[in-house]
Design a protein around this motif. Structure first.
Motif, short mmCIF file in Angstrom:
data_model
loop_
_atom_site.label_atom_id
_atom_site.label_comp_id
_atom_site.label_asym_id
_atom_site.label_seq_id
_atom_site.Cartn_x
_atom_site.Cartn_y
_atom_site.Cartn_z
N LYS A 42 40.46 75.06 2.43
CA LYS A 42 40.37 76.52 2.54
C LYS A 42 39.77 77.15 1.29
N TYR A 43 39.28 76.31 0.38
CA TYR A 43 38.84 76.80 -0.93
C TYR A 43 37.92 78.02 -0.82
N PHE A 44 36.90 77.92 0.00
CA PHE A 44 35.86 78.95 0.01
C PHE A 44 36.17 80.12 0.94
N THR A 45 37.33 80.09 1.55
CA THR A 45 37.75 81.23 2.38
C THR A 45 38.56 82.24 1.58
N VAL A 46 38.92 81.88 0.36
CA VAL A 46 39.77 82.71 -0.48
C VAL A 46 38.89 83.55 -1.42
N ASN A 76 37.39 84.96 -4.58
CA ASN A 76 37.28 84.17 -5.80
C ASN A 76 38.25 84.59 -6.89
N GLU A 77 38.58 85.90 -6.95
CA GLU A 77 39.48 86.35 -8.03
C GLU A 77 40.87 85.74 -7.91
N THR A 78 41.26 85.34 -6.71
CA THR A 78 42.59 84.77 -6.51
C THR A 78 42.56 83.24 -6.42
N ASN A 79 41.39 82.66 -6.61
CA ASN A 79 41.26 81.20 -6.57
C ASN A 79 41.35 80.67 -8.00
N LYS A 80 42.40 79.93 -8.28
CA LYS A 80 42.69 79.52 -9.66
C LYS A 80 41.72 78.46 -10.19
N GLU A 81 40.90 77.88 -9.32
CA GLU A 81 39.94 76.87 -9.78
C GLU A 81 38.58 77.47 -10.12
N THR A 82 38.25 78.60 -9.53
CA THR A 82 36.92 79.18 -9.72
C THR A 82 36.79 79.78 -11.11
N ILE A 83 35.74 79.39 -11.80
CA ILE A 83 35.45 79.90 -13.14
C ILE A 83 34.52 81.10 -13.06
N PHE A 84 33.47 80.99 -12.26
CA PHE A 84 32.54 82.11 -12.08
C PHE A 84 31.95 82.04 -10.68
N ALA A 85 31.99 83.17 -9.99
CA ALA A 85 31.40 83.28 -8.66
C ALA A 85 30.58 84.55 -8.58
N ILE A 86 29.61 84.56 -7.70
CA ILE A 86 28.78 85.74 -7.48
C ILE A 86 29.45 86.56 -6.39
N LYS A 87 30.22 87.54 -6.82
CA LYS A 87 31.15 88.26 -5.97
C LYS A 87 30.45 89.03 -4.85
N HIS A 88 30.93 88.81 -3.62
CA HIS A 88 30.50 89.59 -2.46
C HIS A 88 31.75 90.15 -1.78
N THR A 89 31.72 91.44 -1.52
CA THR A 89 32.79 92.07 -0.76
C THR A 89 32.27 92.33 0.66
N ARG A 113 20.95 70.40 18.92
CA ARG A 113 19.85 71.37 18.92
C ARG A 113 18.58 70.60 18.67
N ASN A 114 17.65 70.69 19.59
CA ASN A 114 16.40 69.94 19.48
C ASN A 114 16.63 68.45 19.28
N GLY A 115 17.72 67.96 19.86
CA GLY A 115 18.03 66.54 19.75
C GLY A 115 18.82 66.15 18.52
N PHE A 116 19.10 67.09 17.63
CA PHE A 116 19.84 66.81 16.41
C PHE A 116 21.31 67.20 16.59
N PRO A 117 22.24 66.30 16.33
CA PRO A 117 23.66 66.62 16.51
C PRO A 117 24.12 67.71 15.54
N LYS A 118 24.94 68.61 16.06
CA LYS A 118 25.39 69.76 15.28
C LYS A 118 26.62 69.40 14.45
N TYR A 119 26.47 69.48 13.15
CA TYR A 119 27.59 69.34 12.23
C TYR A 119 27.54 70.55 11.29
N TYR A 120 28.36 71.55 11.58
CA TYR A 120 28.36 72.76 10.78
C TYR A 120 28.99 72.51 9.41
N ILE A 121 28.63 73.38 8.47
CA ILE A 121 29.13 73.32 7.09
C ILE A 121 29.80 74.65 6.81
N THR A 122 31.01 74.63 6.26
CA THR A 122 31.82 75.86 6.16
C THR A 122 31.95 76.42 4.76
N LYS A 123 31.23 75.88 3.79
CA LYS A 123 31.43 76.32 2.40
C LYS A 123 30.94 77.74 2.13
#
Length: 499
Positions: free
Chosen positions: A257-261, A263-276, A347-357
């Protein structure tokens, strides 16, 4: 004429400055629409506002989105499932153009940000107060960060020739008539280090991970020194961050769930490009390429080679960042084959493996605050530097720390007597960096700065018709992007990268 053109995309930086979420209450800022640059930066409040504007530059889609495309899409983590009209295609397949919108827009936005930092640095006198020194230090950090991003995309890796090759323009002033030639990669790195050292000295406030602080400067310095192969210095800076006590690794249970939190409340993140929420770009978000859930194109998938790597250990919690997509029946249930196995959607013959980061921040499908620095990198920076110094046990200790956090144990951990088929401790470390930082924009640089080949022998539209492989050696000209052609017209002192 040239300076007029340059001014056209440099001077509006204050007019486009919007506040990052949660900052307005800390600044006494009056409306400044229609004011001149001199008027808006002649007071401490105006300089604070200008600094917020400089943060806004790096979260502009021309910066953060294009940087991601250029840093991550040429890696072996990704597989594009079709052609696209988006110029990201040429970054992905190493068939760069000198007129690519991705590079042109990134280059210009980067130098707009640098100009904005130079305005503050020139106007803000050091030593007026700790608060204003903090503001000044943040601008030094941002200037260093943007130069670093630029030189890594348009200049060859430092370690290949000790920085002797052409880098980028160093911009340390606001004189729009001063259009310098490209400095060497080494000169740019030296400039970055000086700025980061200055920033660390000036910044004494423990701000959230949406803003720079001295630990943020140390963290970027650790990456800079690692890329230079100044390994003792890389360890020293990583230790400053690790030992600061400000950060800790998120738990094994919380890792997926790292990237769903936020960033200000994520104790591991040092610097993130904040989006609200107001910054959510929906279909134009980074995550839109990786996933579709009501919104999003969902065209860029986890590569076969990365899936094979991450699936070596089924208990690895990092596998949960990769989501297989299955065909559905009319009632919403998953379709199965004759043997009862779920059928992968394609999709176009390529198996779908989504990325959630880059998805689901605070529950919003396409919202994400891209993480630029986090504590896990400090451990694996220290590991790589120790491996190169032949401190094998120390290197493996840090690797095993990250693997244990990922849910691995016992025979999934490394010892100096059991490297599990890898040829060296350095190979172990680099593979762990691959596992941990996939889709975070580090892989391309890790491969080429270590003088290795990017092997992309897996399905995807990077493979030319009739071929089954794509291998990019570290010596390839397309390890770096072309300087945008428009910029060479603007500044004839710029020399183009080789074809």
């Amino acid at each position: 004429m040239k300076s007029a053109t340059y001014k056209k995309y440099i001077f509006p930086y204050l007019l486009g400055a919007t506040l990052l979420g949660g900052c307005a209450d800390k600044l006494d800022i009056k409306p400044y629409d229609g004011l001149t640059i001199d008027q808006t930066t002649s007071t401490p409040e105006g300089l604070k506002a200008a600094t917020i504007g400089n943060y806004t530059y790096i979260k502009d889609e021309y910066y953060v989105r294009n940087y991601h495309f250029m840093a991550e899409f040429p890696s072996d983590n990704v597989s594009l499932s079709g052609t696209t009209s988006d110029p990201l295609f040429y970054a992905y397949n190493y068939r760069h153009l000198k007129t690519m919108a991705v590079t042109t827009n990134f280059f210009r936005k980067a130098y707009q940000a640098i100009y904005g930092t130079n305005v503050v640095i020139e106007k803000l006198k050091e030593g007026q107060s700790p608060e204003l020194d903090q503001v000044l230090g943040e601008n030094y950090f941002l200037r260093a960060m943007v130069h670093f991003d630029l030189v890594n995309l348009f200049g060859r890796p430092y370690a290949q020739d000790n920085g002797a090759s052409p880098g980028i323009m160093i911009r340390s002033n606001t004189d729009v008539n001063d259009l310098p030639a490209r400095s060497t990669v080494k000169e740019v790195y030296d400039f970055i280090i000086a700025d980061l050292d200055k920033a660390a000295t000036l910044m004494q406030s423990e701000k959230s991970s949406s803003f720079a602080s001295k630990e943020v400067a140390y963290a970027l310095l650790s990456r800079v020194y690692l890329y230079m192969e100044q390994n003792e210095k890389a360890i020293e800076m990583a230790n400053k961050v690790i030992n600061s006590g400000r950060y800790s690794l998120v738990s094994t249970a919380d890792l997926p769930k790292y990237f769903t939190v936020a960033n200000e409340t994520n104790k591991e993140t040092i610097f993130a490009i904040k989006h609200t929420l107001k910054d959510d770009r929906e279909w134009g978000a980074i995550g839109s390429m990786y996933l579709s859930d009501g919104k999003g194109w969902g065209e860029m998938y986890a590569s076969e080679s990365y899936r094979n790597l991450i699936n070596k250990y089924p208990q690895d919690k990092r596998r949960e960042f990769i989501v297989p997509v299955y065909e559905k029946n009319a009632d919403g249930t998953v379709k199965t084959d004759a043997s009862g196995n779920p059928i992968l959607a394609k999709r176009n013959g390529f198996p779908k493996y989504y990325i959630t980061k880059y998805s689901y921040q605070e529950g919003v499908v396409t919202l994400s605050s891209p993480v630029y620095l986090r504590l896990a990198e400090m451990y694996l920076t220290r590991a790589e530097a120790n491996a190169k110094l032949s401190n094998d046990q120390a290197a493996l200790d840090d690797v095993n720390l990250i693997r244990t956090r990922a849910g691995l144990s016992n025979d999934a951990l490394f010892t100096t007597g059991d490297l599990k088929g890898y040829a060296s401790v350095l190979d172990v470390v680099l593979e762990e960096r691959h596992l941990e930082f996939a889709y975070e924009g580090l892989r391309k640089f890790d491969v080429f700065r270590n003088k290795r080949t990017m092997v992309r022998n897996y399905p995807g539209t990077h493979i030319l018709s009739g071929q089954t492989t794509q291998e990019i050696p570290y010596t390839d000209s397309r390890v770096v992007f072309f300087i945008p052609e428009q910029e060479i017209v603007l500044n004839p002192k710029l020399v183009q990268n080789p074809d």
